[in-house]
Design a protein around this motif. Structure first.
Motif, PDB file in Angstrom:
ATOM      1  N   THR A   1       0.834  -1.203   0.000  1.00 58.98           N
ATOM      2  CA  THR A   1       0.000   0.000   0.000  1.00 58.98           C
ATOM      3  C   THR A   1       0.868   1.253   0.000  1.00 58.98           C
ATOM      4  OG1 THR A   1      -1.790  -1.141   1.159  1.00 58.98           O
ATOM      5  CG2 THR A   1      -1.770   1.259   1.292  1.00 58.98           C
ATOM      6  N   ILE A   2       1.902   1.240   0.817  1.00 57.57           N
ATOM      7  CA  ILE A   2       2.812   2.384   0.894  1.00 57.57           C
ATOM      8  C   ILE A   2       3.560   2.570  -0.422  1.00 57.57           C
ATOM      9  CG2 ILE A   2       4.927   3.218   2.018  1.00 57.57           C
ATOM     10  CD1 ILE A   2       3.846   1.777   4.582  1.00 57.57           C
ATOM     11  N   LEU A   3       3.898   1.465  -1.055  1.00 59.32           N
ATOM     12  CA  LEU A   3       4.651   1.510  -2.313  1.00 59.32           C
ATOM     13  C   LEU A   3       3.825   2.018  -3.483  1.00 59.32           C
ATOM     14  CD1 LEU A   3       6.902  -1.665  -2.688  1.00 59.32           C
ATOM     15  CD2 LEU A   3       7.605   0.726  -2.902  1.00 59.32           C
ATOM     16  N   GLY A   4       2.660   1.414  -3.716  1.00 57.34           N
ATOM     17  CA  GLY A   4       2.027   1.734  -4.987  1.00 57.34           C
ATOM     18  C   GLY A   4       0.549   1.459  -5.124  1.00 57.34           C
ATOM     19  N   GLU A   5      -0.241   1.525  -4.039  1.00 55.56           N
ATOM     20  CA  GLU A   5      -1.671   1.242  -4.161  1.00 55.56           C
ATOM     21  C   GLU A   5      -2.540   2.484  -4.171  1.00 55.56           C
ATOM     22  OE1 GLU A   5      -3.562  -1.491  -1.565  1.00 55.56           O
ATOM     23  OE2 GLU A   5      -3.250  -3.135  -2.962  1.00 55.56           O
ATOM     24  N   THR A   6      -1.977   3.628  -3.799  1.00 55.32           N
ATOM     25  CA  THR A   6      -2.785   4.839  -3.683  1.00 55.32           C
ATOM     26  C   THR A   6      -2.112   6.019  -4.380  1.00 55.32           C
ATOM     27  OG1 THR A   6      -1.702   5.559  -1.633  1.00 55.32           O
ATOM     28  CG2 THR A   6      -3.576   4.055  -1.410  1.00 55.32           C
ATOM     29  N   MET A   7      -2.844   7.121  -4.478  1.00 59.91           N
ATOM     30  CA  MET A   7      -2.278   8.337  -5.093  1.00 59.91           C
ATOM     31  C   MET A   7      -1.183   8.957  -4.234  1.00 59.91           C
ATOM     32  SD  MET A   7      -5.689  10.150  -6.662  1.00 59.91           S
ATOM     33  CE  MET A   7      -4.759  11.598  -7.203  1.00 59.91           C
ATOM     34  N   SER A   8      -1.186   8.640  -2.940  1.00 60.49           N
ATOM     35  CA  SER A   8      -0.140   9.173  -2.065  1.00 60.49           C
ATOM     36  C   SER A   8       1.032   8.206  -1.911  1.00 60.49           C
ATOM     37  CB  SER A   8      -0.717   9.491  -0.681  1.00 60.49           C
ATOM     38  OG  SER A   8      -1.219   8.313  -0.065  1.00 60.49           O
ATOM     39  N   SER A   9       0.992   7.077  -2.617  1.00 58.54           N
ATOM     40  CA  SER A   9       2.039   6.073  -2.487  1.00 58.54           C
ATOM     41  C   SER A   9       3.376   6.588  -3.012  1.00 58.54           C
ATOM     42  CB  SER A   9       1.658   4.797  -3.240  1.00 58.54           C
ATOM     43  OG  SER A   9       1.597   5.045  -4.629  1.00 58.54           O
ATOM     44  N   LYS A  10       4.456   5.953  -2.555  1.00 54.79           N
ATOM     45  CA  LYS A  10       5.806   6.394  -2.906  1.00 54.79           C
ATOM     46  C   LYS A  10       6.043   6.379  -4.418  1.00 54.79           C
ATOM     47  CE  LYS A  10       7.213   6.578   1.460  1.00 54.79           C
ATOM     48  NZ  LYS A  10       7.579   7.846   2.136  1.00 54.79           N
ATOM     49  N   LEU A  11       5.686   5.280  -5.057  1.00 54.94           N
ATOM     50  CA  LEU A  11       5.955   5.157  -6.494  1.00 54.94           C
ATOM     51  C   LEU A  11       5.146   6.164  -7.299  1.00 54.94           C
ATOM     52  CD1 LEU A  11       6.026   1.262  -6.833  1.00 54.94           C
ATOM     53  CD2 LEU A  11       7.978   2.825  -6.931  1.00 54.94           C
ATOM     54  N   PHE A  12       3.880   6.364  -6.934  1.00 53.38           N
ATOM     55  CA  PHE A  12       3.036   7.324  -7.635  1.00 53.38           C
ATOM     56  C   PHE A  12       3.605   8.737  -7.496  1.00 53.38           C
ATOM     57  CE2 PHE A  12      -0.520  10.148  -8.362  1.00 53.38           C
ATOM     58  CZ  PHE A  12      -1.268   9.532  -9.343  1.00 53.38           C
ATOM     59  N   GLN A  13       3.990   9.091  -6.283  1.00 50.83           N
ATOM     60  CA  GLN A  13       4.496  10.434  -6.039  1.00 50.83           C
ATOM     61  C   GLN A  13       5.841  10.683  -6.732  1.00 50.83           C
ATOM     62  OE1 GLN A  13       3.080  13.130  -4.425  1.00 50.83           O
ATOM     63  NE2 GLN A  13       1.238  11.840  -4.520  1.00 50.83           N
ATOM     64  N   VAL A  14       6.728   9.688  -6.705  1.00 48.60           N
ATOM     65  CA  VAL A  14       8.071   9.879  -7.277  1.00 48.60           C
ATOM     66  C   VAL A  14       8.047   9.784  -8.806  1.00 48.60           C
ATOM     67  CG1 VAL A  14      10.404   8.928  -7.437  1.00 48.60           C
ATOM     68  CG2 VAL A  14       9.276   9.127  -5.207  1.00 48.60           C
ATOM     69  N   LEU A  15       7.496   8.681  -9.338  1.00 47.53           N
ATOM     70  CA  LEU A  15       7.563   8.472 -10.784  1.00 47.53           C
ATOM     71  C   LEU A  15       6.612   9.382 -11.557  1.00 47.53           C
ATOM     72  CD1 LEU A  15       8.994   5.818  -9.740  1.00 47.53           C
ATOM     73  CD2 LEU A  15       8.115   4.745 -11.811  1.00 47.53           C
ATOM     74  N   ARG A  16       5.412   9.561 -11.053  1.00 51.27           N
ATOM     75  CA  ARG A  16       4.437  10.376 -11.796  1.00 51.27           C
ATOM     76  C   ARG A  16       4.451  11.843 -11.392  1.00 51.27           C
ATOM     77  NH1 ARG A  16      -2.071   9.629 -13.060  1.00 51.27           N
ATOM     78  NH2 ARG A  16      -2.558  11.847 -12.909  1.00 51.27           N
TER      79      ARG A  16
END
Length: 415
Positions: free
Chosen positions: A270-285
């Motif tokens: 969940t922290i990695l990539g399940e939500t709009m506030s996730s780490k991957l979403f915030q960093v990559l997008r």
């Protein structure tokens, strides 16, 4: 009819017949509907020496005629009661289900149980359904994300049960006939492989009728397939014409659904990539604008699991995206997360679980999967407790487990 109690669960919730069939009832008194599911503890990974894709083929064939109903009658009768009915095949199990009004509970049950236990496997229907499944295979080939996920699992668990393709291939479909279908159904649809889950508003008479129909003498020993799989590290690039984006996946070996760090890995995902506030979403997008679609997904099996990260982007963005994914994971291990981040992730998971639990169909699914995977009913309270018991140190250990585990990368791009 002899029944017995299991692990303190009330007789109204869980019954196990002498032949090994598990029956679960969850009553929702004010509901107008009932959801009925028949789960068979067999899927693509338990096909053994049978042709690849036969579990999925059987799923299709069960709608093509049974001892009481023709193909047309099955369709007509389900439509007549306004029921939503469907089925699906996974690596580990197959599910047949129907949702309808309480007043049609007995008809829905009779339809489901007869098609699951007494299919006909008519030659003309088998020939027709092969063409249908070939079209389904083509549909997956036209869906890059699904196609790449299938290839990923096929390569990671190459020549192993979990690596088998759910739909099979044109070649394996040619090996399937009435004889193989009948033999597979007889050996893999034994009563001790069945879990019947009912949730919603239903009568006492329905409970008795279900148990009466299920109480047979089919209780043969099950030859379980060894689920200890070897993860294959590999990097593969595939090419297709007319792709607007490049599809990139990285998959890590992850814990099984009974592992100590199962819930911690769920939270990590969940922290990695399940939500709009996730780490991957915030960093990559959000920060680097490398993609529109990025997420992570965690799935577990009996002895192992996969945590997969997916990115859809331009070809030139694949390498920087891959580097950023590694940086995000290393940062999680080195710097950890705050208590607030952990609490927010827990809140998201618990809220999603409890909201889904308002649906009779989701209650039905949750109860069946709980018994198949954990051999106990995971109530809302138990799930919330399991999630809330995860501490910051558990997240760190789950992250360390992930980074030390083997991983594979797959790319699908235009020629």
């Amino acid at each position: 009819m002899s029944l017995f109690l299991l692990r303190g669960v009330t007789m109204d919730e869980l019954k196990i017949l002498n032949n090994g069939t598990t029956v679960i009832f969850e009553e929702v008194p004010k509901s107008e509907t009932v959801s009925i599911g028949v789960y068979v503890k067999t899927g693509t990974a338990t096909e053994g020496e049978y042709p690849e894709g036969i579990a999925h083929f059987v799923e299709h064939m069960l709608f093509k005629g049974s001892s009481k109903y023709t193909r047309q009658q099955l369709s007509t009768e389900f439509d007549k009661i306004g029921g939503y009915n469907n089925a699906y095949t996974t690596k580990m199990y197959t599910c047949y289900f129907c949702k309808t009004l309480k007043r049609f509970e007995r008809k829905a049950t009779d339809l489901l149980l007869d098609m699951v236990k007494n299919p006909l496997f008519l030659e003309e229907e088998i020939a027709r359904e092969k063409k249908v499944i070939l079209e389904e295979i083509k549909m997956i080939e036209d869906t890059p994300e699904e196609w790449l996920m299938d290839k990923l699992e096929n390569e990671i668990y190459k020549d192993q049960p979990l690596g088998r393709m759910i739909l099979g291939s044109p070649e394996s479909l040619n090996k399937i006939n009435k004889e193989t279908l009948t033999a597979f159904h007889k050996s893999h649809y034994q009563s001790n492989r069945l879990v019947v889950s009912v949730a919603g508003s239903f009568s006492e008479a329905l409970k008795e009728e279900i148990m009466s129909q299920l109480n047979d003498n089919q209780n043969e020993a099950i030859n379980e397939i060894d689920q200890k799989m070897t993860f294959t590290e590999t990097k593969q690039t595939y090419y297709k014409n007319e792709l607007e984006q490049t599809h990139f996946m990285r998959s890590y070996a992850a814990p099984s659904y009974n592992d100590t760090y199962y819930y911690a890995t769920n939270i990590l995902n969940t922290i990695l990539g399940e939500t709009m506030s996730s780490k991957l979403f915030q960093v990559l997008r959000e920060e680097h604008a490398l993609c529109y679609n990025v997420y992570s997904d965690f799935q577990s099996f009996q002895e192992n699991g996969l945590l997969t990260i997916y990115v859809a982007t331009d070809k030139e963005n694949v390498e920087p995206s891959s580097k950023l994914i590694t940086e995000v994971l290393k940062s999680l291990l080195e710097n950890g997360i705050s208590q607030e981040e952990l609490d927010d992730a827990k809140s998201h998971i618990i809220t999603s679980f409890l909201m889904a639990s308002e649906s009779n169909q989701n209650k039905m699914t949750r109860n069946a999967r709980s018994m198949m995977f954990h051999d106990e009913l995971i109530t809302n309270e138990k799930f919330e407790s399991k999630v809330n018991n995860v501490q910051l140190e558990d997240i760190k250990k789950a992250t360390q487990f992930l980074l030390q585990a083997p991983y594979s990368e797959f790319i699908l791009t235009e020629k």
